[in-house]
Design an enzyme around this catalytic site. Structure first.
Site, PDB file in Angstrom:
ATOM      1  N   TRP A 213      69.361  44.692  20.079  1.00 39.30           N
ATOM      2  CA  TRP A 213      69.048  43.257  20.092  1.00 39.30           C
ATOM      3  C   TRP A 213      67.704  42.989  19.433  1.00 39.30           C
ATOM      4  CZ3 TRP A 213      72.901  40.315  20.068  1.00 39.30           C
ATOM      5  CH2 TRP A 213      74.045  40.611  20.828  1.00 39.30           C
TER       6      TRP A 213
ATOM      7  N   ASP B 268      63.212  38.008  25.052  1.00 32.82           N
ATOM      8  CA  ASP B 268      64.665  37.801  25.142  1.00 32.82           C
ATOM      9  C   ASP B 268      65.136  38.436  26.442  1.00 32.82           C
ATOM     10  OD1 ASP B 268      67.393  37.800  25.035  1.00 32.82           O
ATOM     11  OD2 ASP B 268      67.551  38.917  23.143  1.00 32.82           O
TER      12      ASP B 268
ATOM     13  N   LYS C 144      75.115  36.571  31.113  1.00 29.72           N
ATOM     14  CA  LYS C 144      75.000  37.829  31.846  1.00 29.72           C
ATOM     15  C   LYS C 144      74.667  37.597  33.320  1.00 29.72           C
ATOM     16  CE  LYS C 144      74.856  39.922  27.597  1.00 29.72           C
ATOM     17  NZ  LYS C 144      74.268  39.592  26.302  1.00 29.72           N
TER      18      LYS C 144
HETATM   19  C1  LIG Z   1      73.995  39.393  25.052  1.00 31.55           C
HETATM   20  C2  LIG Z   1      72.649  39.410  24.442  1.00 31.55           C
HETATM   21  C3  LIG Z   1      72.327  38.627  23.325  1.00 31.55           C
HETATM   22  C4  LIG Z   1      73.335  37.749  22.623  1.00 31.55           C
HETATM   23  O1  LIG Z   1      73.506  36.586  23.294  1.00 31.55           O
HETATM   24  P1  LIG Z   1      74.462  35.424  22.717  1.00 31.55           P
HETATM   25  O2  LIG Z   1      74.311  34.384  23.775  1.00 31.55           O
HETATM   26  O3  LIG Z   1      75.826  36.002  22.595  1.00 31.55           O
HETATM   27  O4  LIG Z   1      73.910  35.002  21.403  1.00 31.55           O
HETATM   28  C5  LIG Z   1      71.034  38.676  22.843  1.00 31.55           C
HETATM   29  N1  LIG Z   1      70.100  39.439  23.427  1.00 31.55           N
HETATM   30  C6  LIG Z   1      70.377  40.225  24.493  1.00 31.55           C
HETATM   31  C7  LIG Z   1      69.299  41.056  25.096  1.00 31.55           C
HETATM   32  C8  LIG Z   1      71.659  40.235  25.017  1.00 31.55           C
HETATM   33  O5  LIG Z   1      71.946  41.005  26.083  1.00 31.55           O
END
Ligand SMILES: *Cc1c(COP(=O)(O)O)cnc(C)c1O
Length: 348
Positions: free
Chosen positions: A90, A160, A184
């Site tokens: 990511w 993030d 998540k």
């Molecule tokens: C799942 C995830 C993403 C992607 O998220 P989207 O909402 O599908 O764009 C980005 N960063 C991390 C750390 C993730 O776990």
């Protein structure tokens, strides 16, 4: 996974929300009832995470991936430098997007250990002139989680938190921006939560899409267009559930116990292994391998038959991965360990 009481509550009021004779998905996002719902969700998030009034809370769309672009557009100029800690898949994606908009400097990169370690806290120095430092506190795919908040010497810190938000207490005052795709730990997909320090507002580039302009959205209660109404509603229910579990300290206790049990089992086994350095292991995503890679497919298939789903590792890394987010009960981890023992007995 979502907490069962949350789904049951949503089900019970799916056709008649708040006594108005309509679903929450059918009411106007500008109507009194939904505006109050969004305000209550924001208040609950502020309470649970301890977010001060120095921060705006935005409910946006386009996922965390959209924020990889929104962040440079809101917080940097084309000639400025954005700094990154590259600790996994990511991070890499966030870096690739940022390069479209600004200069990028990678301060630490753990690709030489195949992203199974983290940089030491004192191993990188943030440039004073950087627009911000971006990092990924929990790298979802390889199961690597920071045990510390990177020091930045006053440069805004952007995190993030898609796969770790609400899993343990954090000191939000250390961050310039915290953002997370909801799917998540917070609710359904289609909602991304952005928590931005107000002194960082007002810097968006003119070409920033209006829906991702933090300043515009902060001034419009995230309703410059139609937000993810069902997502905001469901996040409110999830936050009620988190409060009932003892808030973030309660979630942390539960998550720590689940993760420690699973890692202890894997470490005590000659059949399974986890490649991540012990001090970098995630509470949320636990990748593991069998000694014989040919057993990955049968493991995933037989687990699915036993009711244990989504255990295939990410397609980019293979092996297995147990995602044990907030809503996964301790019994789910126990069931996985029992299955792993039985699989080893029959295939080991
Ligand atoms: C799942 C995830 C993403 C992607 O998220 P989207 O909402 O599908 O764009 C980005 N960063 C991390 C750390 C993730 O776990």
């Amino acid at each position: 996974m979502l907490p069962e009481p949350v789904l049951e509550r949503a089900q019970s009021e799916l056709l008649d929300w708040g006594g108005g004779g309509m679903s929450v998905m059918e009411v106007s996002h500008r109507g009194k009832a939904f505006v109050a719902c969004a305000a209550a969700t924001e208040a609950a998030l502020r309470e649970v995470m301890g977010i001060s009034d120095d921060y705006a809370v935005l409910f946006l769309q386009g996922g965390a991936l959209g924020q990889f672009s929104a962040l440079p557009l809101n917080l940097s100029t084309p000639g400025s430098t954005i700094e990154f800690l590259n600790t996994g898949d990511w991070s890499k994606k966030a870096i690739a997007e940022a390069k479209k908009y600004a200069q990028v400097r990678v301060l630490a990169d753990t690709s030489d250990t195949n992203f199974t370690t983290l940089p030491a806290e004192d191993s990188f120095a943030v440039g004073r002139e950087a627009a911000y430092l971006h990092y990924t506190p929990n790298e979802t795919i390889r199961g690597v989680e920071f045990g510390y908040v990177p020091p930045t010497g006053g440069v805004p810190l952007v995190a993030d938190m898609s796969s770790t938000i609400l899993s343990r207490p954090i000191d939000t005052s250390k961050f310039g921006v915290v953002y997370a795709g909801a799917q998540k730990n917070m609710g359904p997909s289609g909602l991304v939560v952005v928590i931005v320090r107000r002194d960082l507002l007002g810097r968006a580039r003119p070409e920033t899409p209006t829906v991702w302009d933090y300043t515009v959205q902060a001034g419009a209660d995230s309703m410059i267009n139609t937000p993810s109404t069902f997502g905001i509603y469901l996040l409110g229910l999830v936050l009620d559930w988190v409060k009932g579990q003892g808030g973030l300290p309660g979630m942390a206790e539960r998550n720590r116990a689940k993760a420690e049990k699973l890692y202890a089992f894997i470490d005590g086994s000659d059949f399974y292994s986890n490649p991540v350095a012990p001090d970098a292991r995630s509470w949320m995503n636990v990748p593991f391998l069998t000694a014989d890679a040919d057993l990955t497919k049968p493991f995933v298939a037989e687990a699915e038959t036993a009711g244990l789903t989504n255990l295939a590792g990410h397609r980019s890394v293979g092996g297995m991965r147990a995602s044990i987010y907030n809503a996964m009960p301790p019994e789910g981890v126990d069931a996985l360990i029992e299955f792993m023992k039985e699989f080893e007995r029959t295939h080991g």
